[in-house]
Design an enzyme around this catalytic site. Structure first.
Site, mmCIF file in Angstrom:
data_model
loop_
_atom_site.group_PDB
_atom_site.id
_atom_site.type_symbol
_atom_site.label_atom_id
_atom_site.label_comp_id
_atom_site.label_asym_id
_atom_site.label_seq_id
_atom_site.Cartn_x
_atom_site.Cartn_y
_atom_site.Cartn_z
ATOM 1 N N GLU A 28 -0.461 -9.297 -0.917
ATOM 2 C CA GLU A 28 -1.894 -9.580 -0.723
ATOM 3 C C GLU A 28 -2.648 -9.537 -2.054
ATOM 4 O O GLU A 28 -3.560 -10.333 -2.283
ATOM 5 C CB GLU A 28 -2.490 -8.576 0.271
ATOM 6 C CG GLU A 28 -1.951 -8.792 1.683
ATOM 7 C CD GLU A 28 -2.331 -7.681 2.652
ATOM 8 O OE1 GLU A 28 -2.146 -6.498 2.316
ATOM 9 O OE2 GLU A 28 -2.822 -7.998 3.742
ATOM 10 N N GLY B 61 0.676 -5.031 0.734
ATOM 11 C CA GLY B 61 -0.523 -5.091 -0.109
ATOM 12 C C GLY B 61 -0.239 -5.712 -1.480
ATOM 13 O O GLY B 61 -1.130 -6.270 -2.112
ATOM 14 N N ALA C 53 0.868 -1.182 0.000
ATOM 15 C CA ALA C 53 0.000 0.000 0.000
ATOM 16 C C ALA C 53 0.900 1.227 0.000
ATOM 17 O O ALA C 53 2.058 1.160 0.424
ATOM 18 C CB ALA C 53 -0.869 -0.008 1.251
ATOM 19 N N GLU D 118 4.805 -5.295 6.987
ATOM 20 C CA GLU D 118 4.069 -4.242 7.703
ATOM 21 C C GLU D 118 4.577 -4.013 9.118
ATOM 22 O O GLU D 118 4.541 -2.894 9.631
ATOM 23 C CB GLU D 118 2.567 -4.582 7.748
ATOM 24 C CG GLU D 118 1.836 -4.430 6.423
ATOM 25 C CD GLU D 118 1.878 -5.668 5.532
ATOM 26 O OE1 GLU D 118 2.700 -6.572 5.801
ATOM 27 O OE2 GLU D 118 1.095 -5.729 4.565
HETATM 28 N N1 CO8 Z 1 4.624 3.293 -0.564
HETATM 29 C C1 CO8 Z 1 5.007 4.460 -1.084
HETATM 30 N N2 CO8 Z 1 6.171 4.621 -1.752
HETATM 31 C C2 CO8 Z 1 6.948 3.530 -1.906
HETATM 32 C C3 CO8 Z 1 6.589 2.277 -1.399
HETATM 33 C C4 CO8 Z 1 5.363 2.178 -0.695
HETATM 34 N N3 CO8 Z 1 4.912 1.005 -0.208
HETATM 35 N N4 CO8 Z 1 7.574 1.404 -1.708
HETATM 36 C C5 CO8 Z 1 8.499 2.093 -2.384
HETATM 37 N N5 CO8 Z 1 8.131 3.381 -2.518
HETATM 38 C C6 CO8 Z 1 8.853 4.463 -3.179
HETATM 39 C C7 CO8 Z 1 10.026 4.930 -2.324
HETATM 40 O O1 CO8 Z 1 9.594 5.835 -1.337
HETATM 41 C C8 CO8 Z 1 10.915 5.580 -3.378
HETATM 42 O O2 CO8 Z 1 10.385 6.826 -3.699
HETATM 43 P P1 CO8 Z 1 11.349 8.135 -3.681
HETATM 44 O O3 CO8 Z 1 12.336 7.873 -4.784
HETATM 45 O O4 CO8 Z 1 10.421 9.273 -3.972
HETATM 46 O O5 CO8 Z 1 11.990 8.169 -2.351
HETATM 47 C C9 CO8 Z 1 10.694 4.673 -4.597
HETATM 48 O O6 CO8 Z 1 9.469 3.992 -4.357
HETATM 49 C C10 CO8 Z 1 11.786 3.651 -4.780
HETATM 50 O O7 CO8 Z 1 11.925 2.927 -3.572
HETATM 51 P P2 CO8 Z 1 13.318 2.732 -2.809
HETATM 52 O O8 CO8 Z 1 14.246 3.875 -3.084
HETATM 53 O O9 CO8 Z 1 13.031 2.431 -1.382
HETATM 54 O O10 CO8 Z 1 13.873 1.440 -3.592
HETATM 55 P P3 CO8 Z 1 14.805 0.284 -3.017
HETATM 56 O O11 CO8 Z 1 15.161 -0.564 -4.190
HETATM 57 O O12 CO8 Z 1 15.908 0.834 -2.174
HETATM 58 O O13 CO8 Z 1 13.857 -0.565 -2.016
HETATM 59 C C11 CO8 Z 1 11.817 -1.695 -1.355
HETATM 60 C C12 CO8 Z 1 12.726 -1.223 -2.512
HETATM 61 C C13 CO8 Z 1 12.543 -2.786 -0.549
HETATM 62 C C14 CO8 Z 1 10.555 -2.259 -1.985
HETATM 63 C C15 CO8 Z 1 11.517 -0.495 -0.424
HETATM 64 O O14 CO8 Z 1 11.048 0.589 -1.222
HETATM 65 C C16 CO8 Z 1 10.484 -0.783 0.630
HETATM 66 O O15 CO8 Z 1 10.820 -1.360 1.657
HETATM 67 N N6 CO8 Z 1 9.214 -0.349 0.401
HETATM 68 C C17 CO8 Z 1 8.147 -0.473 1.379
HETATM 69 C C18 CO8 Z 1 7.663 -1.900 1.517
HETATM 70 C C19 CO8 Z 1 6.582 -1.990 2.571
HETATM 71 O O16 CO8 Z 1 6.802 -1.743 3.738
HETATM 72 N N7 CO8 Z 1 5.377 -2.378 2.141
HETATM 73 C C20 CO8 Z 1 4.235 -2.513 3.024
HETATM 74 C C21 CO8 Z 1 3.405 -1.281 2.989
HETATM 75 S S1 CO8 Z 1 2.081 -1.297 4.145
HETATM 76 C C22 CO8 Z 1 0.924 -2.299 3.378
HETATM 77 O O17 CO8 Z 1 1.074 -2.761 2.288
HETATM 78 C C23 CO8 Z 1 -0.306 -2.566 4.187
HETATM 79 C C24 CO8 Z 1 -1.389 -3.222 3.348
HETATM 80 C C25 CO8 Z 1 -2.705 -3.005 3.966
HETATM 81 C C26 CO8 Z 1 -3.886 -3.025 3.048
HETATM 82 C C27 CO8 Z 1 -3.606 -2.967 1.562
HETATM 83 C C28 CO8 Z 1 -4.619 -2.222 0.808
HETATM 84 C C29 CO8 Z 1 -4.114 -1.907 -0.579
#
Ligand code: CO8
Length: 257
Positions: A111, A108, A65, A131
């Site tokens: 999921e 998500g 998400a 999460e």
């Molecule tokens: N949300 C918003 N932005 C994101 C997300 C995210 N989940 N994941 C990545 N991005 C963005 C980063 O902020 C970054 O943007 P910017 O360049 O503007 O800073 C861009 O994407 C590239 O990401 P990274 O620089 O972090 O890239 P890396 O290769 O270093 O890392 C990862 C990739 C490992 C995927 C890392 O980005 C990460 O850990 N992302 C978050 C993963 C996460 O925690 N996901 C769970 C989110 S909570 C959730 O899903 C709850 C679900 C509940 C219900 C679902 C309903 C839809």
């Protein structure tokens, strides 16, 4: 219909939806989820389409998400905003949906993949429910679907300690159907979807319904539901055609009625 966060096209009888927020690793924001549900619903009611594929990029299926969109939300806003409820729209799709996953399928995103009927993964796919690292838990089925797919021990490790699965592990634990080289994952998912889309449409639809009932009903109720669906198919022209074609040693021609 024109969308801003997804791309849609048809390939033969397959509806292909590509998540398209590369700048955010295809994070699922409200617009994307709404557009996804709307595209799935449109394909679901299009007679020319027999199955759908959802994919992302090679780098990310979806990284969860959209954390930036949710970060400041209150519990009441989450509840009344019905964001997670959009997932019900995916669950309501009656035709088969295949996830073609490469790179990150996290939170998500994992999921979403698990909400599909089958998953074709590239060798680079990574599945996880991270999460807990941002102070929450899965909210769109992760604790339920993952546990049913991989069992309690591994699901606990994934949900409580951010254990990620490689594509190979996901196949080993029954989360995905197959793992293929990254350059072929989409092609392979489309081929699988195309095969399914070429089969008797009503049998496919009732088959999907019946398998999904296995997660909801007792064995006795499930067997009863399966039997009713089985009998019902004898009211279709496709059952007559399918069995006749077998006897006559020819390929069946399905009408979907
Ligand atoms: N949300 C918003 N932005 C994101 C997300 C995210 N989940 N994941 C990545 N991005 C963005 C980063 O902020 C970054 O943007 P910017 O360049 O503007 O800073 C861009 O994407 C590239 O990401 P990274 O620089 O972090 O890239 P890396 O290769 O270093 O890392 C990862 C990739 C490992 C995927 C890392 O980005 C990460 O850990 N992302 C978050 C993963 C996460 O925690 N996901 C769970 C989110 S909570 C959730 O899903 C709850 C679900 C509940 C219900 C679902 C309903 C839809």
């Amino acid at each position: 219909m024109s969308y801003t966060t997804i791309l849609t096209e048809t390939r033969g009888r397959v509806g292909l939806i590509t998540l398209n927020r590369p700048q955010a690793m295809n994070a699922l924001n409200r617009t994307l989820l709404s557009e996804l549900v709307s595209a799935l619903t449109a394909f679901d009611s299009d007679e020319a389409v027999g199955a759908m594929v959802i994919t992302g990029s090679q780098r990310a299926f979806a990284a969860g998400a959209d954390i930036k969109e949710m970060a400041e939300a209150s519990a009441v806003e989450m509840l009344t905003g019905s964001f997670v409820e959009l997932f019900d729209g995916i669950r309501n799709v009656r035709k088969p949906v295949i996830a073609a996953v490469s790179g990150y399928a996290l939170g998500g995103g994992c999921e979403l993949a698990m909400s599909c009927d089958m998953i074709v993964a590239s060798e680079t796919a990574k599945f996880g429910q991270p999460e807990v690292t941002i102070g929450v838990i899965p909210g769109a089925g992760g604790t339920q679907r993952l546990t049913r797919a991989v069992g309690k021990a591994l699901a606990m490790e994934m949900v409580l300690n951010n254990r990620m699965l490689t594509a190979g592990e996901a196949a080993q634990f029954g989360l995905v159907n197959r793992v293929v080289p990254v350059e072929r994952f989409l092609e392979e998912a489309l081929a699988l979807a195309s095969e399914v889309a070429g089969r008797a449409p009503l049998a496919v639809r009732l088959g999907k319904e019946a398998v999904n009932k296995a997660f909801e009903l007792s064995l006795t109720e499930g067997l009863e539901a399966e039997r009713r669906a089985f009998y019902m198919l004898f009211a279709t022209e496709d059952q007559k055609e399918g069995m006749k074609a077998f006897v006559e040693k020819r390929k069946a021609e399905w009408k979907g009625c």
